[in-house]
Motif scaffolding. Structure first.
Motif, PDB file in Angstrom:
ATOM      1  N   CYS A  44       0.814  -1.218   0.000  1.00  0.00           N
ATOM      2  CA  CYS A  44       0.000   0.000   0.000  1.00  0.00           C
ATOM      3  C   CYS A  44       0.846   1.267   0.000  1.00  0.00           C
ATOM      4  O   CYS A  44       0.329   2.365  -0.169  1.00  0.00           O
ATOM      5  CB  CYS A  44      -0.936   0.017   1.200  1.00  0.00           C
ATOM      6  N   ASP A  88       2.114   2.804   2.350  1.00  0.00           N
ATOM      7  CA  ASP A  88       1.883   3.669   3.504  1.00  0.00           C
ATOM      8  C   ASP A  88       2.607   3.083   4.716  1.00  0.00           C
ATOM      9  O   ASP A  88       3.207   2.011   4.640  1.00  0.00           O
ATOM     10  CB  ASP A  88       0.384   3.773   3.783  1.00  0.00           C
ATOM     11  N   CYS A  97      -2.816  -6.012   4.153  1.00  0.00           N
ATOM     12  CA  CYS A  97      -2.298  -5.972   2.778  1.00  0.00           C
ATOM     13  C   CYS A  97      -1.812  -7.338   2.305  1.00  0.00           C
ATOM     14  O   CYS A  97      -2.156  -7.788   1.208  1.00  0.00           O
ATOM     15  CB  CYS A  97      -1.166  -4.955   2.678  1.00  0.00           C
ATOM     16  N   LYS A 120      -7.179   2.763   8.381  1.00  0.00           N
ATOM     17  CA  LYS A 120      -6.004   3.154   7.598  1.00  0.00           C
ATOM     18  C   LYS A 120      -5.704   4.633   7.811  1.00  0.00           C
ATOM     19  O   LYS A 120      -6.493   5.508   7.431  1.00  0.00           O
ATOM     20  CB  LYS A 120      -6.264   2.879   6.118  1.00  0.00           C
ATOM     21  N   GLU A 150      -6.188   0.556  -1.213  1.00  0.00           N
ATOM     22  CA  GLU A 150      -5.217  -0.053  -0.303  1.00  0.00           C
ATOM     23  C   GLU A 150      -4.233  -0.986  -0.992  1.00  0.00           C
ATOM     24  O   GLU A 150      -3.304  -1.485  -0.365  1.00  0.00           O
ATOM     25  CB  GLU A 150      -5.949  -0.828   0.796  1.00  0.00           C
ATOM     26  N   VAL A 151      -4.416  -1.215  -2.290  1.00  0.00           N
ATOM     27  CA  VAL A 151      -3.510  -2.105  -3.012  1.00  0.00           C
ATOM     28  C   VAL A 151      -2.880  -1.346  -4.174  1.00  0.00           C
ATOM     29  O   VAL A 151      -3.576  -0.705  -4.945  1.00  0.00           O
ATOM     30  CB  VAL A 151      -4.250  -3.350  -3.550  1.00  0.00           C
ATOM     31  N   TYR A 152      -1.552  -1.441  -4.291  1.00  0.00           N
ATOM     32  CA  TYR A 152      -0.878  -0.782  -5.404  1.00  0.00           C
ATOM     33  C   TYR A 152      -0.804  -1.732  -6.590  1.00  0.00           C
ATOM     34  O   TYR A 152      -0.264  -2.832  -6.495  1.00  0.00           O
ATOM     35  CB  TYR A 152       0.536  -0.351  -4.999  1.00  0.00           C
ATOM     36  N   CYS A 208      -2.978   3.110  -7.069  1.00  0.00           N
ATOM     37  CA  CYS A 208      -3.599   2.354  -5.997  1.00  0.00           C
ATOM     38  C   CYS A 208      -5.056   2.056  -6.357  1.00  0.00           C
ATOM     39  O   CYS A 208      -5.744   2.892  -6.945  1.00  0.00           O
ATOM     40  CB  CYS A 208      -3.542   3.129  -4.678  1.00  0.00           C
ATOM     41  N   CYS A 259      -8.763  -0.325  -4.911  1.00  0.00           N
ATOM     42  CA  CYS A 259      -9.338  -0.987  -3.741  1.00  0.00           C
ATOM     43  C   CYS A 259      -9.304  -2.494  -3.942  1.00  0.00           C
ATOM     44  O   CYS A 259      -9.084  -2.990  -5.051  1.00  0.00           O
ATOM     45  CB  CYS A 259     -10.775  -0.493  -3.499  1.00  0.00           C
TER      46      CYS A 259
END
Length: 213
Positions: A11, A13, A31, A134, A155-157, A164, A166
């Protein structure tokens, strides 16, 4: 900055509820589970960072030492970045939980879709109820970090799209890829069957010519 030193490779982050894979790489629990849920059909699971494969699916445990380190670093960064009870100034993101005088927000939550000052942010660090929330850098543009199609946080690259997405978009993307591969496989089989039919017909014609001659 904390974000650069301890970021999740998926993610991108700050690590949240960090776990470590057998190959030694660390990810947010949500993740890495999201990535591996997509690989359940294959029965083979890979590290999103080094691509090392594991069979069966590894059992992940919380990296207690890293989690404690992250907690301490978060508190240190919050104190350094924003003095306690610092009022919001021009250009600052304001705390949505403050009543009356608005304080400067230090983090925004993609689940709450709200920003919080240091005081009102503490429940996100201390209460298990906020464990899966998050947190990102304080931002006025929280809606831009939400998937417009599914109303879920990004939340996913996705390395293919270089952006990014979802988890639901990720699942749909996988389904479309599988559908495309399945259709290609059907087309290849149909082509092979057609070639086989032509070969049989050709052999039949040749055989008939030999019989007549």
């Amino acid at each position: 900055m904390l974000e650069a030193r301890f970021s999740c490779p998926v993610c991108l982050d700050v690590l949240n509820n960090p776990v470590t894979t057998p190959c030694g790489h660390s990810f947010c629990l949500v993740c890495i589970n999201g990535c591996w849920d997509q690989e359940d059909l294959k029965g083979e699971y890979s590290c999103p960072q080094c691509r090392r494969s594991f069979t069966p699916r590894p059992v992940l445990s919380k990296n207690v030492m890293l989690a404690e380190m992250m907690e301490n670093l978060k508190k240190t960064e919050l104190r350094a970045a924003s003095p306690a009870c610092s009022p919001a100034g021009p250009g600052d993101v304001t705390c949505d939980a403050c009543i009356g005088r608005k304080l400067r927000a230090v983090k925004s939550c993609l689940v709450c879709l709200a920003s919080f000052c240091e005081t009102h942010l503490q429940p996100h660090y201390q209460s298990p109820a906020f464990q899966k929330h998050k947190l990102v850098k304080a931002s006025r543009r929280l809606q831009e970090q939400i998937c417009s199609q599914h109303e879920k946080h990004l939340e996913v690259y996705c390395r293919t799209d270089q952006q990014c997405i979802c988890m639901l978009s990720e699942k749909q993307k996988k389904l479309m890829e599988n559908k495309t591969q399945f259709q290609q496989s059907i087309q290849e089989r149909e082509k092979e069957a057609e070639e086989l039919r032509h070969a049989v017909e050709s052999h039949k014609v040749s055989l008939e010519k030999k019989i007549k001659s």
